[in-house]
Design a protein around this motif. Structure first.
Motif, short mmCIF file in Angstrom:
data_model
loop_
_atom_site.label_atom_id
_atom_site.label_comp_id
_atom_site.label_asym_id
_atom_site.label_seq_id
_atom_site.Cartn_x
_atom_site.Cartn_y
_atom_site.Cartn_z
N LEU A 49 0.88 -1.23 0.04
CA LEU A 49 0.07 -0.02 -0.09
C LEU A 49 0.90 1.35 -0.11
O LEU A 49 0.53 2.34 -0.50
CB LEU A 49 -1.11 -0.02 1.40
N ALA A 50 2.15 1.28 0.44
CA ALA A 50 2.94 2.31 0.43
C ALA A 50 3.51 2.50 -0.90
O ALA A 50 3.23 3.62 -1.19
CB ALA A 50 4.01 2.16 1.54
N ILE A 51 3.43 1.52 -1.52
CA ILE A 51 4.17 1.81 -3.16
C ILE A 51 2.78 2.28 -3.83
O ILE A 51 3.01 3.23 -4.78
CB ILE A 51 4.39 0.31 -3.63
N ALA A 52 1.44 1.61 -3.61
CA ALA A 52 0.51 2.29 -4.36
C ALA A 52 0.26 3.66 -3.91
O ALA A 52 -0.12 4.66 -4.70
CB ALA A 52 -0.58 1.50 -3.89
N SER A 53 0.59 4.21 -2.64
CA SER A 53 0.35 5.52 -2.29
C SER A 53 1.33 6.60 -3.16
O SER A 53 0.67 7.53 -3.55
CB SER A 53 0.53 5.69 -0.86
N MET A 54 2.63 5.99 -3.03
CA MET A 54 3.35 6.94 -3.81
C MET A 54 3.09 6.98 -5.39
O MET A 54 2.99 7.94 -5.83
CB MET A 54 4.86 6.38 -3.51
N VAL A 55 2.82 5.82 -5.94
CA VAL A 55 2.35 5.90 -7.37
C VAL A 55 1.30 6.72 -7.68
O VAL A 55 1.30 7.62 -8.42
CB VAL A 55 2.44 4.49 -7.82
N LEU A 56 0.14 6.65 -6.95
CA LEU A 56 -1.23 7.52 -7.13
C LEU A 56 -0.91 8.69 -6.63
O LEU A 56 -1.46 9.59 -7.42
CB LEU A 56 -2.07 6.94 -6.34
N GLY A 57 0.22 9.21 -5.80
CA GLY A 57 0.46 10.43 -5.53
C GLY A 57 1.18 11.15 -6.72
O GLY A 57 0.90 12.38 -6.92
N ILE A 58 1.93 10.37 -7.30
CA ILE A 58 2.75 10.86 -8.58
C ILE A 58 2.22 10.94 -9.76
O ILE A 58 1.94 12.15 -10.54
CB ILE A 58 4.03 10.10 -8.82
N LEU A 59 1.07 10.30 -9.98
CA LEU A 59 0.19 10.07 -11.12
C LEU A 59 -0.91 10.96 -11.09
O LEU A 59 -1.25 11.49 -12.15
CB LEU A 59 -0.24 8.48 -11.36
N TRP A 60 -1.55 11.03 -9.71
CA TRP A 60 -2.56 12.03 -9.67
C TRP A 60 -3.88 11.66 -9.84
O TRP A 60 -4.80 11.69 -9.39
CB TRP A 60 -2.17 13.63 -10.16
N ILE A 61 -3.93 11.16 -11.41
CA ILE A 61 -5.20 10.83 -12.09
C ILE A 61 -6.50 11.54 -11.55
O ILE A 61 -7.37 11.19 -10.91
CB ILE A 61 -5.42 9.16 -11.65
N TYR A 62 -6.32 12.82 -11.78
CA TYR A 62 -7.38 14.00 -11.67
C TYR A 62 -7.38 13.97 -10.06
O TYR A 62 -6.48 13.95 -9.40
CB TYR A 62 -8.75 13.62 -12.33
N TRP A 63 -8.26 13.86 -9.28
CA TRP A 63 -8.67 14.00 -8.00
C TRP A 63 -8.57 12.77 -7.34
O TRP A 63 -8.22 12.70 -6.19
CB TRP A 63 -9.84 14.73 -7.51
N ILE A 64 -9.08 11.69 -8.15
CA ILE A 64 -9.25 10.22 -7.37
C ILE A 64 -8.02 9.77 -6.99
O ILE A 64 -7.87 9.01 -5.82
CB ILE A 64 -10.22 9.51 -8.20
N GLY A 65 -6.81 10.09 -7.86
CA GLY A 65 -5.75 9.56 -7.33
C GLY A 65 -5.19 10.17 -6.06
O GLY A 65 -4.35 9.48 -5.22
N SER A 66 -5.24 11.37 -5.86
CA SER A 66 -4.78 12.18 -4.59
C SER A 66 -5.57 11.70 -3.54
O SER A 66 -5.11 11.31 -2.40
CB SER A 66 -5.06 13.50 -4.75
N ILE A 67 -6.97 11.31 -3.48
CA ILE A 67 -7.55 10.92 -2.34
C ILE A 67 -7.11 9.38 -2.13
O ILE A 67 -6.94 9.03 -0.98
CB ILE A 67 -9.40 10.75 -2.80
N LEU A 68 -6.98 8.62 -3.21
CA LEU A 68 -6.66 7.10 -2.79
C LEU A 68 -5.13 7.16 -2.21
O LEU A 68 -4.79 6.25 -1.67
CB LEU A 68 -6.64 6.36 -4.04
N ALA A 69 -4.29 8.05 -2.81
CA ALA A 69 -2.91 8.21 -2.30
C ALA A 69 -3.01 8.66 -0.63
O ALA A 69 -2.28 8.04 -0.11
CB ALA A 69 -2.09 9.30 -2.93
N LEU A 70 -3.90 9.52 -0.33
CA LEU A 70 -4.05 9.68 1.20
C LEU A 70 -4.53 8.52 1.89
O LEU A 70 -3.96 8.07 2.99
CB LEU A 70 -5.11 10.81 1.38
N VAL A 71 -5.66 7.75 1.47
CA VAL A 71 -6.20 6.68 2.10
C VAL A 71 -5.13 5.58 2.14
O VAL A 71 -4.86 5.16 3.25
CB VAL A 71 -7.44 6.06 1.47
N PHE A 72 -4.40 5.34 1.14
CA PHE A 72 -3.55 4.18 1.07
C PHE A 72 -2.21 4.33 1.90
O PHE A 72 -1.67 3.46 2.54
CB PHE A 72 -2.99 3.84 -0.22
N GLY A 73 -1.79 5.55 1.99
CA GLY A 73 -0.83 6.10 2.63
C GLY A 73 -0.96 6.13 4.16
O GLY A 73 -0.02 5.51 5.03
#
Length: 116
Positions: A49-73
């Motif tokens: 989940l740490a890896i997924a959080s960092m990847v989603l934070g980098i990719l951003w994918i509009y706003w949903i990537g940021s929310i998922l990065a926070l949750v996973f992180g």
């Protein structure tokens, strides 16, 4: 006979030289009577989940990537503390990037509202 079976040799005998033919002592024997491992240390497992959080934070994918990065992180950080895994830095990076993404979306909404 191993170095741990030799009388007068072990962690409590500071300053003494080991018997000829035995490697130097590094401390008390590991649990269950096994000597400590020699060579490279065993790497800790990295939290997924740490890896997924960092990847989603980098990719951003509009706003949903940021929310998922926070949750996973945040979930990854709690799992890392419980399990003793590696990846705390990646989880923190995902959390920071997630908050940056949420802040940019919020700023974009404010700018859109102000220009209307």
């Amino acid at each position: 006979m191993t170095q741990w079976d030799t009388p007068g040799y072990g962690a409590g005998q500071q300053g003494q030289q080991p018997p000829v033919g035995y490697p130097p002592a590094y401390g008390p024997p590991a649990p269950h009577g096994h000597p400590p491992p020699y060579g490279y240390p065993v790497a800790r497992r990295t939290n997924g989940l740490a890896i997924a959080s960092m990847v989603l934070g980098i990719l951003w994918i509009y706003w949903i990537g940021s929310i998922l990065a926070l949750v996973f992180g945040y979930v990854a950080r709690s799992q890392i503390r419980e399990r003793g895994e590696a990846g705390d830095g990646m989880a923190i990076a995902g959390i920071v990037l997630g908050w940056v993404g949420v802040g940019l979306v919020g700023l974009g909404f404010l700018v859109a509202i102000a220009t209307v």
